[in-house]
Structures are given as structure tokens and as C-alpha cells.
Design a protein around this motif. Structure first.
Motif, mmCIF file in Angstrom:
data_model
loop_
_atom_site.group_PDB
_atom_site.id
_atom_site.type_symbol
_atom_site.label_atom_id
_atom_site.label_comp_id
_atom_site.label_asym_id
_atom_site.label_seq_id
_atom_site.Cartn_x
_atom_site.Cartn_y
_atom_site.Cartn_z
ATOM 1 N N HIS A 196 9.706 35.235 37.758
ATOM 2 C CA HIS A 196 10.484 35.530 38.959
ATOM 3 C C HIS A 196 11.910 35.016 38.863
ATOM 4 O O HIS A 196 12.754 35.347 39.705
ATOM 5 N N TYR A 197 12.178 34.187 37.876
ATOM 6 C CA TYR A 197 13.496 33.576 37.736
ATOM 7 C C TYR A 197 13.619 32.988 36.349
ATOM 8 O O TYR A 197 12.633 32.842 35.618
ATOM 9 N N TRP A 229 10.626 35.163 45.603
ATOM 10 C CA TRP A 229 10.057 34.000 44.926
ATOM 11 C C TRP A 229 8.846 33.536 45.735
ATOM 12 O O TRP A 229 8.997 32.807 46.721
#
Length: 249
Positions: A196-197, A229
Motif C-alpha cells: 500500500h506504500y 491504507w
């Protein structure tokens, strides 16, 4: 010679039907930035060696005992016939994932979540950060097991560096399924691929795993700090292993 064999073995290993809740940041929310903040120090091989060499004989014995237990569970699991679809096994009861209150508080937040689950109460993230020696540069992961073990007696948590995929899943399966307890991993993923990141060092809790070890469920202290997130999500074993740099189990 025994010590060298022990360290080599440890570094080689250095590996829904329950309710989960989330808790908003206790103080101020983590910074909302495009790339996830790095709150976990990534240790060098020399630093890992120094940590393992510093352990007492009693601590080494406890680590060996847990490793043997996990290997035994893995052997028994491997002999079971697998005729049904994979099933997710979650730790029982309610697991609360605390959102980190500072951009570099991923380890204090995960540690608080684990202690809260096992002991029913926990220190504030700021207190935990102080105990772990957390700075704006992050948390030394080798400090986490001792703190966890001082706050509960259900699980003897240990630190393993750079686990293989097999040892990582063996470790997490042992805690989640055999001990009914959460584990945790440290990840590094500078590109953000399959995640997600992007992050150079982040701490996540693990509160579920599939019985065929094909997927792992994470509980993320960055959940809710940015759109997209989540607090809870699953990743395949291969993806999980590709970003994991250490496991506390």
C-alpha cells in the motif's frame, strides 16, 4: 563452536472468524505523507551478530526451545492431509490495532497492541517508546522482545533476522495457531511494489494466517492515516517474504 552453530542456525531461521477492532491515535495522528514513514531501524549483519552474541545462555536455551517447538509443529502440519480449501486461522477474541501516534512510532504501536491483547492492559505509546529507546530514527527491533516478555507470560517472544520464507511462515504459524498469539514482522519495501506504500522500515502485527501458509493477515499501525491504507489486509506468502527483514515471534 556451539555458539557459532547456534547463531548460524538462528540467523537462518530468522524467519475469519474472530473479532478485530481498531483504535484511533491516542495523542496526535501520524503524519499523512505519500510514502510511509520509516520507524524501524534496519540492522546490519554485524549488529545482528552482536545482539545474538550478547544473549545469556538461558536466553539462548529459551530461543532454541521455541525453535524446536515451531519445527515440531511444522513437521506435524506437513503430514496432515490437505483435501479442503485453505482456511484462515485468526487469533481468538478481540485484537485491537492501535494507530501509531507519531510518524516513527510503528514499533510502540504494534508492541502496545500485542501487550493489550495478551495482558488486557498496556502502557501508552509514549511510555513504550521511551522503554524501547525509540527516536525519530526509529526503534531497534532487538529491544522489543524483552519488553514484550516483561509485560506478559503467555509467549516468550524472540527476534529472528532475515528469515527465509519457510522459517518466516513457520514462526508466524506457531504463534498464531499454536500459541493463539499475535506475531509481528519488520518490512522494508523502498519501491512500494505489491504493497500500500513504500517504506524503508516499518513494523506490522500479524493476527491471522492461512492453514496452508499461503497468505498472512497484517494489522497495520498506519491504518487510516491515509486514504487507501487499511488497518487489516492480506498478502501472499511470497510477497510477505519478499519484504520481511525480521520477525518477532
Amino acid at each position: 563452536m556451539k555458539t557459532k552453530r547456534f547463531l548460524g542456525f538462528l540467523l537462518a531461521l530468522s524467519m475469519i472468524f474472530s473479532f478485530v477492532t481498531v483504535a484511533s491515535a491516542e495523542e496526535n495522528k501520524a503524519e499523512k505523507i505519500g510514502t510511509a514513514p520509516s520507524g524501524l531501524k534496519v540492522l546490519t549483519p554485524a549488529e545482528n551478530d552482536k545482539y545474538f552474541s550478547s544473549l545469556s545462555e538461558n536466553e539462548k536455551a529459551k530461543i532454541n526451545e521455541k525453535i524446536r517447538s515451531a519445527e515440531k509443529v511444522a513437521e506435524e502440519h506437513a503430514t496432515q492431509a490437505r483435501t479442503l480449501a485453505a482456511t484462515k486461522i485468526s487469533i481468538p477474541g478481540t485484537f485491537t490495532m492501535y494507530q501509531q501516534t507519531q510518524s516513527y512510532y510503528c514499533s510502540p504501536a504494534v508492541t502496545k497492541s500485542i501487550v493489550q491483547y495478551l495482558a488486557g492492559s498496556s502502557d501508552s505509546q509514549a511510555t513504550i517508546a521511551s522503554k524501547l529507546g525509540t527516536t525519530t530514527g526509529g526503534t531497534d527491533p532487538t529491544k522489543v522482545p524483552a519488553y514484550l516478555n516483561s509485560k506478559q507470560s503467555t509467549v516468550n517472544y524472540i527476534y529472528s533476522a532475515n528469515p527465509s520464507q519457510t522459517s518466516l511462515l513457520t514462526s508466524l504459524y506457531h504463534d498464531v495457531v499454536t500459541m493463539d498469539s499475535p506475531g509481528s514482522v519488520g518490512i522494508s519495501n523502498s519501491t512500494g511494489a505489491n504493497w500500500h506504500y513504500a517504506t524503508n522500515g516499518h513494523h506490522l502485527a500479524v493476527n491471522a494466517i492461512y492453514d496452508d501458509k499461503s497468505k498472512v493477515q497484517f494489522a497495520d499501525p498506519l491504518g487510516g492515516t491515509q486514504s487507501g491504507w487499511p488497518y487489516y489486509y492480506e498478502k501472499t506468502a511470497a510477497v510477505t517474504s519478499s519484504v520481511t527483514i525480521r520477525v518477532i515471534w
